[in-house]
Design an enzyme around this catalytic site. Sequence first.
Site, PDB file in Angstrom:
ATOM      1  N   ARG A 227       0.788  -1.012   0.263  1.00  0.00           N
ATOM      2  CA  ARG A 227       0.015  -0.034  -0.128  1.00  0.00           C
ATOM      3  C   ARG A 227       0.963   0.985   0.046  1.00  0.00           C
ATOM      4  O   ARG A 227       1.957   1.154   0.780  1.00  0.00           O
ATOM      5  CB  ARG A 227      -0.965  -0.053   1.362  1.00  0.00           C
ATOM      6  CG  ARG A 227      -2.098  -0.755   1.130  1.00  0.00           C
ATOM      7  CD  ARG A 227      -3.339  -0.404   0.390  1.00  0.00           C
ATOM      8  NE  ARG A 227      -4.278  -1.235   0.353  1.00  0.00           N
ATOM      9  CZ  ARG A 227      -4.736  -2.196  -0.478  1.00  0.00           C
ATOM     10  NH1 ARG A 227      -3.805  -2.419  -1.519  1.00  0.00           N
ATOM     11  NH2 ARG A 227      -5.859  -2.893  -0.143  1.00  0.00           N
ATOM     12  N   GLU A 256      -3.770   7.258  -4.630  1.00  0.00           N
ATOM     13  CA  GLU A 256      -4.113   6.769  -5.990  1.00  0.00           C
ATOM     14  C   GLU A 256      -5.406   7.315  -6.480  1.00  0.00           C
ATOM     15  O   GLU A 256      -6.384   7.437  -5.679  1.00  0.00           O
ATOM     16  CB  GLU A 256      -4.300   5.085  -5.860  1.00  0.00           C
ATOM     17  CG  GLU A 256      -2.935   4.611  -5.625  1.00  0.00           C
ATOM     18  CD  GLU A 256      -3.220   3.247  -5.394  1.00  0.00           C
ATOM     19  OE1 GLU A 256      -4.078   2.495  -5.409  1.00  0.00           O
ATOM     20  OE2 GLU A 256      -1.934   2.573  -4.832  1.00  0.00           O
ATOM     21  N   HIS A 274      -1.147   0.299  -9.909  1.00  0.00           N
ATOM     22  CA  HIS A 274      -1.874  -0.916  -8.744  1.00  0.00           C
ATOM     23  C   HIS A 274      -2.311  -2.080  -9.853  1.00  0.00           C
ATOM     24  O   HIS A 274      -3.369  -2.245  -9.626  1.00  0.00           O
ATOM     25  CB  HIS A 274      -2.642   0.009  -8.262  1.00  0.00           C
ATOM     26  CG  HIS A 274      -3.282  -0.705  -6.662  1.00  0.00           C
ATOM     27  ND1 HIS A 274      -3.875  -0.074  -5.690  1.00  0.00           N
ATOM     28  CD2 HIS A 274      -3.326  -2.029  -6.669  1.00  0.00           C
ATOM     29  CE1 HIS A 274      -3.868  -0.998  -4.637  1.00  0.00           C
ATOM     30  NE2 HIS A 274      -3.759  -2.197  -5.278  1.00  0.00           N
TER      31      HIS A 274
HETATM   32  C1  8YV Z   1      -6.521  -5.317  -6.321  1.00  0.00           C
HETATM   33  C2  8YV Z   1      -5.685  -5.010  -3.728  1.00  0.00           C
HETATM   34  O1  8YV Z   1      -5.811  -4.341  -6.986  1.00  0.00           O
HETATM   35  O2  8YV Z   1      -5.439  -7.180  -2.770  1.00  0.00           O
HETATM   36  C3  8YV Z   1      -5.848  -5.949  -2.634  1.00  0.00           C
HETATM   37  O3  8YV Z   1      -6.002  -5.593  -1.492  1.00  0.00           O
HETATM   38  O4  8YV Z   1      -5.460  -3.862  -3.550  1.00  0.00           O
HETATM   39  C4  8YV Z   1      -5.354  -5.614  -4.958  1.00  0.00           C
HETATM   40  O5  8YV Z   1      -5.110  -6.675  -5.367  1.00  0.00           O
HETATM   41  C5  8YV Z   1      -7.864  -4.736  -5.958  1.00  0.00           C
HETATM   42  O6  8YV Z   1      -8.531  -5.435  -4.686  1.00  0.00           O
HETATM   43  C6  8YV Z   1      -8.572  -4.607  -7.077  1.00  0.00           C
HETATM   44  O7  8YV Z   1      -9.295  -3.634  -7.019  1.00  0.00           O
END
Ligand code: 8YV
Length: 310
Positions: A227, A256, A274
């Site tokens: 993150r 983001e 991301h």
């Molecule tokens: C994805 C993520 O891009 O797993 C997570 O927490 O941030 C990422 O795998 C996201 O969840 C899809 O929007």
Amino acid sequence: MKPELLLVEPMMPEIEALLDAAYTVHRYDGSVIPSNVASRIRGIATGGGTGVPAALMRTLSNLEVIAINGVGTDAVDLKEAARRGIGVTTTLNVLTDDVADLAMALMLSAMRDLVLGDQFVRNHQWGVGQLPLAHKVTGRKLGIVGMGQVGQAIAKRARGFDMPVSYYSRRDLALPDAPFVPDLQALAEQSDILVVAASGGAQSRHLISRDVMEALGPCGLLVNVSRGSVVDEQALVELLQQGKLGKAALDVFESEPTVPEALLMMKNVVLQPHRASATVETRLQMGQLVVANLGAHFAGVPLLTPVQSI
Ligand code: 8YV
């Protein structure tokens, strides 16, 4: 009557079709949801980075379940969910390999200047100009911050590159082939490459501080696939500008989709929007797990991958 669902972040068309078949799906566009609709919404499907804004959660008085299409829970108020008896699920175990793969790709890309090489060829510079030599990856000392499933999957891949791996985590996991370093700054100091794979949230905010990045140093590479909040982004930009940190390869950012303008200009930085879990194969599996978790909830059977029990 089909239960009503709020889709906060778009998913693959195949997955949205499954949701549409089972639910009345409202697609969230950021605007205020009329109260008569809000009160009918019983479930949410959302992304890990997007989560559920607190104000939105407050308006959904009959919310029962939040299915996160990801593993991060930092953008969902878990305490509030528990207080209201709202079940929360993630796509645990499904995206580990992809995130670890991207960490390796970022590492290789930054060390071997892949983006610069690509631009060099596209700009017809091959045979005309000179591209500076890049840096070797095999054998470099790797520090991993956060040794959960993703951290361990990165370590496994790094071993294929003969990289000695050490890690910093909330606790010593007594791993047979990677020493635990309880002092993050010391880990940064002894590492050529530091990969951030820790969970986001208040507990890890700016864990990668100015001091940690200075310890990684002018020849060091910082990779972040967790993150943006885990890294002090302003300090990161300043240290890169001053040459006090060598390189950065980043898939995630503090605000983001906004990326600090200064990073866009830097040749020693590799950027991704991301995308660590963004493969067809994995997003399909993630989406299927979201659908299965929602299905379990509305069938009154236990959630498959709950974050907390309700
Ligand atoms: C994805 C993520 O891009 O797993 C997570 O927490 O941030 C990422 O795998 C996201 O969840 C899809 O929007």
